[in-house]
Design a protein around this motif. Structure first.
Motif, short mmCIF file in Angstrom:
data_model
loop_
_atom_site.label_atom_id
_atom_site.label_comp_id
_atom_site.label_asym_id
_atom_site.label_seq_id
_atom_site.Cartn_x
_atom_site.Cartn_y
_atom_site.Cartn_z
N GLU A 6 -66.85 -9.60 -45.51
CA GLU A 6 -66.77 -7.98 -46.04
C GLU A 6 -68.08 -7.47 -46.18
OE1 GLU A 6 -64.52 -4.89 -48.87
OE2 GLU A 6 -64.29 -6.87 -49.23
N ILE A 7 -69.03 -8.06 -46.78
CA ILE A 7 -70.45 -7.91 -47.09
C ILE A 7 -71.35 -7.92 -45.83
CG2 ILE A 7 -72.64 -8.65 -48.14
CD1 ILE A 7 -70.83 -9.95 -50.61
N ALA A 8 -70.98 -9.02 -44.88
CA ALA A 8 -71.62 -8.99 -43.74
C ALA A 8 -71.54 -7.79 -42.90
CB ALA A 8 -71.46 -10.42 -42.88
N LYS A 9 -70.23 -7.54 -42.73
CA LYS A 9 -69.70 -6.36 -41.90
C LYS A 9 -70.09 -4.92 -42.37
CE LYS A 9 -65.81 -3.93 -39.79
NZ LYS A 9 -66.62 -2.93 -39.65
N THR A 10 -70.15 -4.93 -43.73
CA THR A 10 -70.72 -3.54 -44.49
C THR A 10 -72.07 -3.42 -44.10
OG1 THR A 10 -68.80 -3.74 -46.12
CG2 THR A 10 -70.76 -2.15 -46.37
N LYS A 11 -72.93 -4.58 -44.38
CA LYS A 11 -74.53 -4.43 -44.10
C LYS A 11 -74.66 -4.02 -42.73
CE LYS A 11 -76.08 -7.23 -47.85
NZ LYS A 11 -77.12 -8.45 -48.16
N LYS A 12 -73.74 -4.78 -41.49
CA LYS A 12 -74.04 -4.44 -40.24
C LYS A 12 -73.68 -3.07 -40.07
CE LYS A 12 -72.81 -6.32 -35.75
NZ LYS A 12 -72.09 -5.32 -35.03
N ASP A 13 -72.89 -2.55 -40.55
CA ASP A 13 -72.26 -1.10 -40.31
C ASP A 13 -73.49 -0.16 -40.90
OD1 ASP A 13 -70.01 -2.13 -39.23
OD2 ASP A 13 -68.66 -1.42 -40.75
N PHE A 14 -73.93 -0.56 -42.11
CA PHE A 14 -74.93 0.34 -42.60
C PHE A 14 -76.37 0.24 -41.59
CE2 PHE A 14 -79.17 0.63 -44.65
CZ PHE A 14 -78.84 1.83 -45.38
N THR A 16 -76.50 -0.38 -38.55
CA THR A 16 -76.15 0.29 -37.28
C THR A 16 -76.20 1.91 -37.44
OG1 THR A 16 -74.74 -1.42 -36.56
CG2 THR A 16 -74.39 0.61 -35.57
N THR A 17 -75.91 2.25 -38.77
CA THR A 17 -75.70 3.48 -38.74
C THR A 17 -77.34 4.14 -39.05
OG1 THR A 17 -73.53 3.53 -40.00
CG2 THR A 17 -75.03 5.46 -40.51
N PHE A 18 -77.92 3.43 -39.98
CA PHE A 18 -79.20 3.80 -40.19
C PHE A 18 -80.06 3.67 -38.68
CE2 PHE A 18 -83.90 2.51 -40.89
CZ PHE A 18 -84.23 3.48 -41.92
N GLY A 19 -80.03 2.68 -37.82
CA GLY A 19 -80.58 2.78 -36.48
C GLY A 19 -80.17 4.03 -35.62
N ALA A 20 -79.16 4.35 -35.62
CA ALA A 20 -78.53 5.52 -34.95
C ALA A 20 -79.29 6.74 -35.53
CB ALA A 20 -76.96 5.74 -34.94
N VAL A 33 -89.25 3.02 -31.13
CA VAL A 33 -89.61 1.80 -32.34
C VAL A 33 -88.17 1.54 -32.68
CG1 VAL A 33 -89.90 3.37 -34.26
CG2 VAL A 33 -90.62 1.26 -34.20
N ASN A 34 -88.02 0.15 -32.93
CA ASN A 34 -86.65 -0.21 -33.35
C ASN A 34 -86.92 -0.30 -35.00
OD1 ASN A 34 -84.69 -1.82 -34.66
ND2 ASN A 34 -84.78 -3.36 -33.15
N TRP A 35 -86.79 0.99 -35.63
CA TRP A 35 -87.23 1.13 -37.09
C TRP A 35 -86.54 -0.08 -37.97
CZ3 TRP A 35 -90.98 4.27 -38.14
CH2 TRP A 35 -91.06 5.43 -37.18
N GLN A 36 -85.27 -0.36 -37.65
CA GLN A 36 -84.65 -1.63 -38.84
C GLN A 36 -85.15 -2.79 -38.68
OE1 GLN A 36 -83.24 0.11 -36.48
NE2 GLN A 36 -81.31 -0.55 -35.85
N ASN A 37 -85.96 -2.88 -37.64
CA ASN A 37 -86.77 -4.51 -37.20
C ASN A 37 -87.97 -4.17 -36.92
OD1 ASN A 37 -86.98 -7.23 -37.02
ND2 ASN A 37 -85.94 -7.18 -35.09
N PHE A 130 -83.84 7.25 -49.09
CA PHE A 130 -84.78 6.63 -49.48
C PHE A 130 -85.78 5.79 -48.53
CE2 PHE A 130 -86.16 2.32 -51.38
CZ PHE A 130 -86.91 2.69 -52.39
N LEU A 131 -85.11 5.18 -47.58
CA LEU A 131 -85.99 4.42 -46.53
C LEU A 131 -86.69 5.29 -45.48
CD1 LEU A 131 -83.00 1.65 -46.11
CD2 LEU A 131 -85.17 1.28 -47.48
N LYS A 132 -85.72 6.30 -44.88
CA LYS A 132 -86.50 6.86 -43.71
C LYS A 132 -87.97 7.23 -44.08
CE LYS A 132 -85.86 10.96 -40.87
NZ LYS A 132 -85.24 12.21 -40.74
N PRO A 133 -88.25 8.18 -44.99
CA PRO A 133 -89.74 8.92 -45.16
C PRO A 133 -90.52 7.62 -45.45
CG PRO A 133 -88.43 9.38 -47.21
CD PRO A 133 -87.17 8.72 -46.16
N ARG A 134 -90.13 6.62 -46.17
CA ARG A 134 -91.21 5.47 -46.11
C ARG A 134 -91.28 4.83 -45.07
NH1 ARG A 134 -88.39 7.18 -50.82
NH2 ARG A 134 -89.44 7.29 -52.52
#
Length: 153
Positions: A6-14, A16-20, A33-37, A130-134
């Protein structure tokens, strides 16, 4: 208590949402750019974003196994500290050669947002805000200072 799956799936979903959410945002140089990586192009120098249970963080991590190179990278980063602070508009926490979770020395500059959880979807907007502008500011900073690290590869 959350199960590992459940933790792994929720993090993956987060992420994925952040990347989109970040996909339409170009880099400081106008490229995709691939922001999350995010790739800095410098060996063992990473921009790390974390979304965990209890906090989110973003930072620059140096974990070169050759401590002489890690020290040079850290000193170089310190030289650009005021530029980084100006780009971000805030002070970050700095540490040199502290053991990571595996006991290897790691140096970093980071900022942490406490009191949020990736497991709570209601917190996702706060974490993304929090993450986006930084990460965008780090990209802009990196486009200005990257050349200073390239000989330290």
């Amino acid at each position: 208590m959350y199960k590992k799956a459940e933790i792994a799936k929720t993090k993956k979903d987060f992420w994925t949402t952040f990347g989109a959410y970040m996909k339409p945002v170009p880099s400081a140089e106008g490229t995709r750019v691939n922001w999350q990586n995010y790739k800095t192009g410098v060996k063992q120098l990473f921009f790390r974003m974390k979304a965990e249970r209890g906090f989110a963080s973003i930072g620059i991590e140096l974990n070169h196994p050759d401590m002489d190179i890690q020290e040079l990278q850290y000193e170089q980063l310190i030289m650009f500290k005021s530029m980084l602070r100006g780009q971000l508009g805030e002070e970050w926490n700095w540490s040199y050669a502290q053991p990571d979770e595996y006991g290897r020395p790691m140096s970093k500059a980071e900022v942490v947002l406490e009191g949020v959880s990736v497991m709570e979807k209601d917190d996702w907007p706060k974490i993304i805000s929090f993450l986006k502008p930084r990460i965008i500011a780090l990209d802009e900073f990196w486009s200005n200072v990257r050349h200073g690290f390239e000989e330290l590869k």
